[in-house]
Design a protein around this motif. Structure first.
Motif, PDB file in Angstrom:
ATOM      1  N   UNK C 298     -58.268  39.508  23.742  1.00  0.00           N
ATOM      2  CA  UNK C 298     -56.814  39.833  23.311  1.00  0.00           C
ATOM      3  C   UNK C 298     -56.276  38.977  24.276  1.00  0.00           C
ATOM      4  N   UNK C 300     -52.276  38.846  26.212  1.00  0.00           N
ATOM      5  CA  UNK C 300     -51.046  39.386  26.339  1.00  0.00           C
ATOM      6  C   UNK C 300     -49.927  38.353  26.775  1.00  0.00           C
TER       7      UNK C 300
ATOM      8  N   UNK E 173     -51.796  51.350  24.414  1.00  0.00           N
ATOM      9  CA  UNK E 173     -51.112  50.040  23.808  1.00  0.00           C
ATOM     10  C   UNK E 173     -52.275  49.194  23.352  1.00  0.00           C
ATOM     11  N   UNK E 174     -53.152  48.854  24.055  1.00  0.00           N
ATOM     12  CA  UNK E 174     -54.326  48.146  23.556  1.00  0.00           C
ATOM     13  C   UNK E 174     -54.954  48.638  22.286  1.00  0.00           C
ATOM     14  N   UNK E 177     -52.762  47.955  19.067  1.00  0.00           N
ATOM     15  CA  UNK E 177     -52.980  46.688  18.747  1.00  0.00           C
ATOM     16  C   UNK E 177     -54.290  46.407  17.905  1.00  0.00           C
ATOM     17  N   UNK E 200     -47.098  43.381  21.760  1.00  0.00           N
ATOM     18  CA  UNK E 200     -47.853  43.977  20.484  1.00  0.00           C
ATOM     19  C   UNK E 200     -47.054  43.054  19.289  1.00  0.00           C
TER      20      UNK E 200
END
Ligand SMILES: Nc1ncnc2c1ncn2[C@@H]1O[C@H](COP(=O)(O)OP(=O)(O)OP(=O)(O)O)[C@@H](O)[C@H]1O
Ligand SMILES: Nc1ncnc2c1ncn2[C@@H]1O[C@H](COP(=O)(O)OP(=O)(O)OP(=O)(O)O)[C@@H](O)[C@H]1O
Ligand SMILES: [Mg+2]
Ligand SMILES: [Mg+2]
Lengths: 306, 289, 356, 389, 356
Positions: C298, C300, E173-174, E177, E200
């Motif tokens: 992922x 960010x 938060x992860x 997502x 996000x």
């Protein structure tokens, strides 16, 4: 590890708690315990006689006709309790729900619904006794005026309606209390919680049954317990409206009247018997205390932190 | 979580309730109930202006409000002012003592984890379930021995004892909701424990104090049983007792009785209406739980 | 002048031991921040210093005087509470005046002090308002003002910013820093927030489970954390700990590649070593055989920076700071290289830092 | 010397004050403080005070059974001809009502006898051309006539339990009869006796002439209906008269005893003693109390009592200014006691309590005279040996 | 499939206008984040979409159907609330089952769905717990689970992380997502938090005072903010706006130095220009005559980075990102140079972006 500060704090706590405790011990615990002790003695008139153990308890519970009087009074108390539970608390819930909506005039309705609560039982009793007067009473006059003559009844004079009338008056006078408590409970429900439920259902009924009521019910513990205690200590209202004898023929007799009559006599009974009266009081108190304590504990457990 | 304020709810009405029709039904229930609540009280006040035949024949008619004869007979034939003063005195002193003692006990129970705090709370609670009338004879003997029979102090003592349990109950619950940090802050500021109670705690407890006060005011102001037994001197009688005695002589004059009832009910009703805002807000804002 | 010293301070509530022997010295005019996970005893320690709770065992000296039995108000310490604890029934002026009145100061002196504090905190306009009429930041300032007017030697602040929103928080943070410079008292500050700790402190005290893990300047803690707890606690995104097997100068992961680092600690010459790397200490390459093998989870994007989260062969999630324009797809295979100068080494068993 | 004097006659406050003033004039040095309490709570107050050793010096006590509760505790001053000269001149049944059965001592100066009978509105009777009914049939006819005129025949209600006992005696005494009373006392009859049942049956017959909803009609309202001239008759006691008079001074009252079943039977009224004046055994001023009691036993007092309070004093030689009282005192010559009060209020369940609730039930149509009589008998039989077979 | 379209949507409470005409299209499977200062109407807009409050004016279409008068439960939309709004009297299972039961599903289907959601959110162990027995993060997961089981087309989330502490927040938060990737519904997410928004969103909607200021991807907003509001709102520490007077290619401050930038927007060829610089767009030199003159106020050390706060001649506070080892004393005089590639230009009057 005794410390100066701790003893200072201990002193402060002591200073705070001792005066109120002293008041309670002196003016509640001590007199009530002595009064309860009366139940174990024989009485010659007003003079305490010898210790007789549980004789009076046996009399009020198992000797006729006292036993059936006790039973009758107790059953009436039970009826009063359950009826008030349904009528007073049930209607209180409805009113609270209506007030919660903040419809126009809600502030006024809120004041009105609680107003009778501040009036004394004496006033309420007299007032409704007049209202229920078989001949001149406004209740019957209204019914006659509407052509509903068959509804014009001697409300307080027949066994079929007397207790119901008293229950109605009690509910009239006290409905404001559960209403406000329920209202408080409803206002304590977070808006988001209701929104969340509205995302899932469109039905008002589901909302009330599944969300509002379960969340309000715990805050009603106080209401339930107080109603329970109040129902089994019922005295002033029947005393004023139908007299000490539970007229007509015992249909409104409750433990409170029965106790008072036994301990202090009335114009017709003649005899005063503190022993038997106190035995009744002890039994009543034990019953109330045990049930109330048990119930409080159970309901408290269910209590939900919102 | 934030709590739903009444205000915010107002905006949700339509959504939650759906149709206007249902709101209408609720409105009707409210209005009907309010009429049912107020009607008898209005009749009581009206009847005070009527004679017996008027009451019996036209119970609902609006009376001639200039006809004060019933009120005048209550006023002149009893020591009304005296009774009123006695009632105010007894009730005032009792409420004050209840609040002071109740707050003391509640503060101790709520704030200090000392041995038996919950036991003491239970002890107070037990007082809620006990009818003190039961103990009338031991109380009488006690007051006789204390030499306060036939004085207002006997009444004050009983009323304080009657009022303490519920007050301790209400106040303990309320104080537990107050942040302890406030007291700590005052402690850091150098306030003594007494000072903390007086300057910080008491002002914060106002809603709960008002509720406790009204809660106790009603039964104490209205009580006529204890004065009946403990007070024999006419000059010391309280309003309900004095008026009940007076009504004993007028059992059949409903007009005079209702004038008396109205006068007896008036002070507390007026107080309630004046304080109703704070009282109801206090009750519904969770000061009572 | 205020020097605090705690010697073997312990605290026990009923049966629960909360502090297990705290030794700490705080110098005059120092700004000390206590950090640590929730429940580690920060507030408790603060309350012991304030005198709000009694010390179970050990000594607390202030300027050489034993304070254990001195009541809070006599210690010359002021405290700012997390919830501000303003007296809701008093206006701002009265809130500030309450304490100084109790000290027995003259009215003129009280007014002078409140004036001064109000100026410093820009509260002049608000003196007649009740707390409920103030915004969060204003309440915070009043709470500080209430402490200020008492002119204490030591200020204690327990998570004073945690009730403010992010924007306000950084403003008030700057203000507190300025205040410390201006009035120069000793400040002890409790927080959960890393940024607050790093930016405000002269000295950070890292606590865990009722014990002090490390004391030092922000830079010391960041650059030479004493153990893995401190290492992962300080810094955001947090340091990644990679348990490697060591073979000479090569640190390897089973089936996961390896890196060579010239200067390794002597301890554990052969065997295992825990490697600590912050997002900055890693660089990414898209091919090659060197470095740890990883697969991108992922990315960010944060504007100025981007963080790539990638998973190593043993499942460890690593964060790497990259240029915001670098784009990595999820599941892309990459190689991670360690900047030896920024690497940390820990004993795998004890978690203690190993010095090179 | 100050002595306190408690009474349940709140409505007689002024008259008592006048009597006390007269007494104080004759006996300077003695001050009597009169206190009156609500009748319903008088028992409680007095018991509490006595049990708390703070009773009044002189007090009104009830007669018969209720008297024994107070006297039995030893709180009262024993009375005899020495401390209260003239006491023994009172009629024997009056004294018996204030005698503690356990020790045979008299503890109070009896103050009034009460007669149970029918009070009627003379004007209504005259207007309708009615006569005092002699027989039960006459009564039914009279009632019919009054009702036909759009008035209530009887004003009575039965909402308050004790009213039920009064109508039994007021309307049924002549049917019950002297014979039954004697048999009952001799232990040869109980209440299931047909003479007693007949009286109850008569009540069932007459209830049709009570107001609509009479089962819900309380005592003050019943009095009021009669006093306001809305009803022709009131079955009650001589104690009602003062009240009627005060409510409506223009009321033209007459009385007649309970009608007989068959012509030629004896007309009887129910009779009982209301109460007495007792002294506190622990008073600090026994002489003053005795002096006051003596005064309360004197003919002078009896006369005032009869004239101003409209009660029938048992003191010999009292003459009644009121023709009505005079008539009642003559009716008293042919009487049977108000049975339950006089004989069956000494133990629980008292005859009165039983009779009241059974008659109330019967009048509401939920029980029969036989069943009522049986229930009363059974209740009393729990402690009264003659009934236990 | 879920496409939302709002056309000129307005909302008014009694007399206060809260939304002044919102036009917005949201595509299928998009992750849209609403940001904006407190009170700008984010929650209100969300509630209109949910149907919890009626729309005063304008239309809201979902998949082409007009939704204005459809009750919330019939819209196929689920919502996760800031406070989670779990039913406190029901356990986790019942919380999730409540909505689907009301939809009239069979018990087996209900169980299957809850099982699936519980697996996805790792709630398996907790199904019999009451909300009060859960930690913040677990409650958050239950709230999401409750939305999931209804298999809605659209998820609305109103500041779902604001009640969590910092560490937990980045974990959840992860997770959100990942969830969006896995289930692929359309998500509308309200937040205060920059990092959440940036990391996000597919599309960020910046709102202010009841209006939409800009809609775009995180990168678009960060790199080409439409106006000064968006420019300062996105990015932390925030972009500094310097009001310069323009003289050809030179942007100057009165008595405060100047910078030369080759490509300047054409507009305002002579006159004023607002220069926007993020901490990264500036470099510091200790001497020289070029660049803006500034005096250091304060240095914030954050481990990997440090920020220097400096004051320009006109009083503007500028933040500059520097290497953590660079040390600047307070009051030190420095010169600031602008990286032209990272500079933004705005019209001083209107605040609108000026294109080069
Ligand atoms: N009065 C008390 N009685 C019993 N235990 C307590 C008491 N006060 C605190 N504790 C316990 O002591 C421990 C430390 O609490 P403390 O409040 O100091 O933590 P903290 O580090 O301030 O945490 P946070 O960051 O959440 O504020 C906790 O486990 C707490 O449960
Ligand atoms: N029920 C209401 N009645 C009146 N005004 C309201 C109501 N709800 C919201 N508002 C107003 O509408 C504006 C927007 O509120 P909203 O809650 O949408 O803001 P927000 O952007 O969600 O803010 P936050 O970030 O603080 O949650 C605010 O000024 C608020 O005061
Ligand atoms: Mg803490
Ligand atoms: Mg919002």
């Amino acid at each position: 590890m005794p410390r100066l500060r701790l003893t200072g704090r201990g002193l402060w706590i002591t200073a705070l708690i001792v005066p109120p405790l002293a008041v309670m011990v002196t003016f509640v615990a001590y007199p009530i315990l002595s009064a309860l002790a009366y139940a174990f003695y024989d009485w010659q008139g007003l003079q305490r006689g010898e210790f007789v153990g549980f004789k009076h308890f046996h009399t009020v519970l198992f000797t006729e006709p006292f036993a059936s009087w006790t039973r009758n009074a107790f059953i009436n108390n039970v009826i009063v309790f359950f009826s008030l539970m349904v009528i007073q608390n049930g209607f209180g819930f409805v009113l609270a729900y209506a007030l919660w909506r903040e419809l126009p005039g809600a502030a006024f309705h809120r004041v009105a619904v609680f107003l009778p609560v501040v009036l004394s039982t004496v006033i309420i009793g007299f007032l409704w006794k007049l209202f229920f007067h078989p001949i001149f009473g406004p209740v019957n006059q209204i019914f006659r005026g509407m052509g509903l003559d068959f509804l014009a009844q001697p409300w307080l004079g027949q066994s079929s309606t007397a207790l119901g009338s008293l229950i109605f008056v009690n509910a009239w006078a006290w409905v404001g209390f559960p209403t406000l408590v329920f209202l408080a409970g409803m206002q304590r429900i977070p808006t988001e919680l209701l929104d969340a439920a509205r995302m899932e259902t469109n039905s008002e009924w589901v909302l009330i049954r599944k969300i509002v009521w379960p969340l309000v019910a715990p805050s009603a513990t106080v209401v339930f317990i107080l109603l329970f205690i109040g129902s089994f200590n019922w005295f002033e209202l029947p005393y004023i409206m139908v007299g000490l004898d539970g007229s007509p023929y015992g249909s409104t007799d409750v433990l409170g009247l029965y106790f008072y009559r036994t301990a202090f006599g009335n114009q017709s009974a003649g005899v005063q018997d503190f022993g038997r009266g106190s035995a009744l009081a002890v039994l009543t108190f034990m019953f109330i205390a045990v049930v109330a304590a048990f119930w409080t504990i159970r309901l408290r457990k269910r209590e939900i932190q919102i | 979580m934030s709590t739903a304020s009444a205000k915010a709810m107002a905006y949700d009405n339509k959504g939650i309730l759906g149709t206007l029709g249902r709101d209408g039904l609720l409105q009707i229930i409210l209005i009907a109930n309010t009429i049912l609540m107020l009607f008898p009280i209005v009749i009581m006040i009206f009847s005070g202006f009527k004679s017996n035949p008027e009451i019996f024949n036209n119970p609902f008619a609006i009376p001639d409000f200039t006809n004060l004869s019933n009120y005048i007979s209550v006023w002149t034939q009893t020591n009304f002012i005296r009774y009123l003063f006695n009632s105010v005195f007894v009730t005032g002193v009792s409420i004050l003592s209840i609040l002071v003692l109740g707050t003391m006990a509640a503060y101790a129970i709520a704030r200090y984890e000392f041995f038996g705090a919950s036991f003491i709370l239970l002890f107070f609670m037990a007082g809620l379930t006990l009818p003190l009338k039961l103990a009338i004879i031991p109380l009488f003997i006690l007051f006789r021995d204390l030499g306060i029979l036939n004085t207002h102090w006997a009444l004050v003592a009983v009323y304080v004892a009657m009022g303490l349990p519920s007050t301790v109950f209400i106040m303990t619950g309320f104080i537990r909701t107050l942040p302890r940090e406030l007291e700590d802050a005052a402690r850091m500021d150098g306030a003594s424990e007494l000072r903390i109670m007086w300057s910080v705690l008491l002002p914060l407890c106002r809603p709960a104090l008002i509720i406790s006060a009204i809660h106790n005011l009603v039964p104490i102001w209205n009580d006529f049983f204890f004065p009946l037994v403990f007070i024999q001197r006419d000059a010391l009688k309280t309003l309900p007792q004095g008026l009940t005695a007076f009504m004993g002589e007028y059992t059949t004059n409903w007009g005079v009785m209702f004038a008396g009832l109205t006068l007896a009910a008036a002070p507390i009703t007026v107080i309630y209406i004046i304080l109703s805002r704070q009282f109801i807000n206090g009750m519904t804002s969770g000061a009572l739980k | 002048m205020a020097r605090l010293s705690l010697r073997n301070v312990k605290k026990q509530f009923k049966d629960t031991k909360v502090l297990h022997g705290i030794d700490l010295d705080i110098g005059d005019r120092e700004f000390v921040v206590f950090v640590g996970p929730s429940g580690c005893g920060k507030s408790t320690l603060l309350r012991l210093i304030a005198g709000l709770d009694p010390i179970t065992e050990g000594q607390f000296h202030l300027n050489g005087q034993l304070m254990n039995d001195v009541p809070p108000s006599k210690r010359g310490i002021a405290m700012v509470f997390q919830s501000y604890a303003l007296y809701p029934h008093m206006d701002v002026y009265e809130n500030m005046a309450f304490g100084v009145r109790l000290m027995g100061l003259k009215q003129t002196e009280i007014d002078a002090r409140i004036d001064e504090a109000a100026n410093m905190l820009r509260l002049g306009e608000l003196l007649k308002r009740k707390p409920r009429e103030l915004s969060g930041g204003q309440r915070q300032r009043v709470a500080i003002g209430r402490a200020l007017v008492r002119k204490p030697d030591v200020f204690l602040l327990d998570e004073p910013l945690s009730n403010l929103d992010a924007a306000l928080r950084s403003d008030v943070r700057l203000e507190i820093a300025r205040l410390h410079r201006d009035i120069g008292g000793t400040m002890i500050y409790v927080t959960h927030d890393q940024v607050e700790a790093m930016t405000l402190a002269d000295k950070i005290v890292v606590m865990n489970l009722g014990r002090i893990e490390q004391v030092g300047s922000p830079r010391t803690l960041y650059e030479t954390p004493a153990n893995t707890f401190v290492a992962t606690f300080i810094g955001s995104p947090r340091m990644t700990l990679i348990k490697t097997s060591r073979d000479g100068n090569r640190l390897g992961l089973e089936d996961g590649g390896s890196v060579v680092i010239e200067d390794l600690p002597n301890a554990n010459a052969n065997g295992t070593l825990t490697l600590g790397v912050r997002p900055d200490a890693l660089t990414i390459s898209r091919d090659g055989e060197e470095g740890f093998a990883a697969s991108v989870v992922y990315t960010e994007y944060l504007g100025d920076d981007a963080y790539v989260y990638a998973r190593l062969a043993d499942g460890t999630l690593v964060s790497v700071r990259t240029h915001p324009n670098a784009l990595y797809e999820a599941d892309e295979k990459i190689r991670l290289h360690v900047d030896a100068a920024q690497a940390h080494f820990f004993d795998t068993q004890s978690g203690q830092r190993l010095v090179v | 010397q100050e002595i306190s004097f408690w009474s349940w006659r709140q409505e007689d406050r002024a008259q008592y004050q006048a009597i006390i003033d007269a007494f104080q004039e004759q006996n300077p040095g003695i001050t009597v403080n009169f206190e009156a309490f609500e009748a319903a709570n008088y028992n409680t107050i007095l018991s509490t005070a006595l049990a708390g050793d703070s009773g009044p010096d002189v007090m009104m006590v009830r007669a018969h059974g209720a008297f024994e509760t107070v006297a039995g505790g030893g709180y009262l001053m024993a009375l005899n001809d020495e401390n209260v000269p003239g006491l023994m001149d009172l009629p024997e049944p009056a004294l018996a009502a204030q005698t503690l059965r356990a020790d045979g001592q008299i503890y109070a100066v009896p103050f009034a006898s009460q007669t149970m009978l029918v009070i009627y509105n003379k004007d209504i009777f005259d207007d309708l051309g009615l006569e005092e009914p002699q027989t039960w049939d006459d009564l039914l006819a009279v009632s019919e006539a009054i009702q036909g005129a759009g008035l209530y025949a009887f004003a009575n209600g039965t909402a308050e339990a004790w009213q039920n006992e009064t109508i039994v005696s007021a309307l049924g005494s002549s049917i019950i009869g002297q014979d039954f009373y004697e048999d009952l006392m001799a232990g040869e009859a109980d209440f299931t006796d047909e003479r007693f049942v007949a009286a109850l049956e008569a009540l069932v017959e007459i209830k049709d002439y009570f107001p609509d909803g009479f089962v819900g009609l309380d005592y003050p309202s019943a009095q009021q209906i009669f006093a306001s001239g809305m009803a022709g008759m009131f079955a009650g006691g001589s104690f009602e008269i003062a009240n009627f008079r005060s409510q409506n001074p223009d009321l033209n009252l007459g009385v007649f005893p309970a009608p007989v079943a068959n012509e030629g039977d004896q007309h009887l009224v129910g009779l009982f003693f209301d109460g007495g004046y007792a002294g506190n055994a622990q008073t600090e001023h026994p002489e003053a109390v005795a002096t006051f009691l003596t005064y309360l036993a004197s003919q002078e007092f009896g006369q005032v009592f009869a004239n101003t309070l409209g009660n029938i004093s048992p003191i010999p030689g009292v003459v009644f200014e009121s023709a009505l009282l005079q008539e009642i005192s003559e009716l008293n010559q042919n009487s049977i006691p108000y049975i339950m009060l006089v004989h069956f209020r000494y133990q629980e369940p008292s005859g009165s309590v039983l009779l009241q609730s059974e008659v109330q039930r019967m009048m509401a149509g939920e029980s029969t005279p036989q069943a009522a009589a049986q229930a009363v008998t059974d209740g009393i039989a729990t402690y009264y040996e003659p009934f236990q077979n």
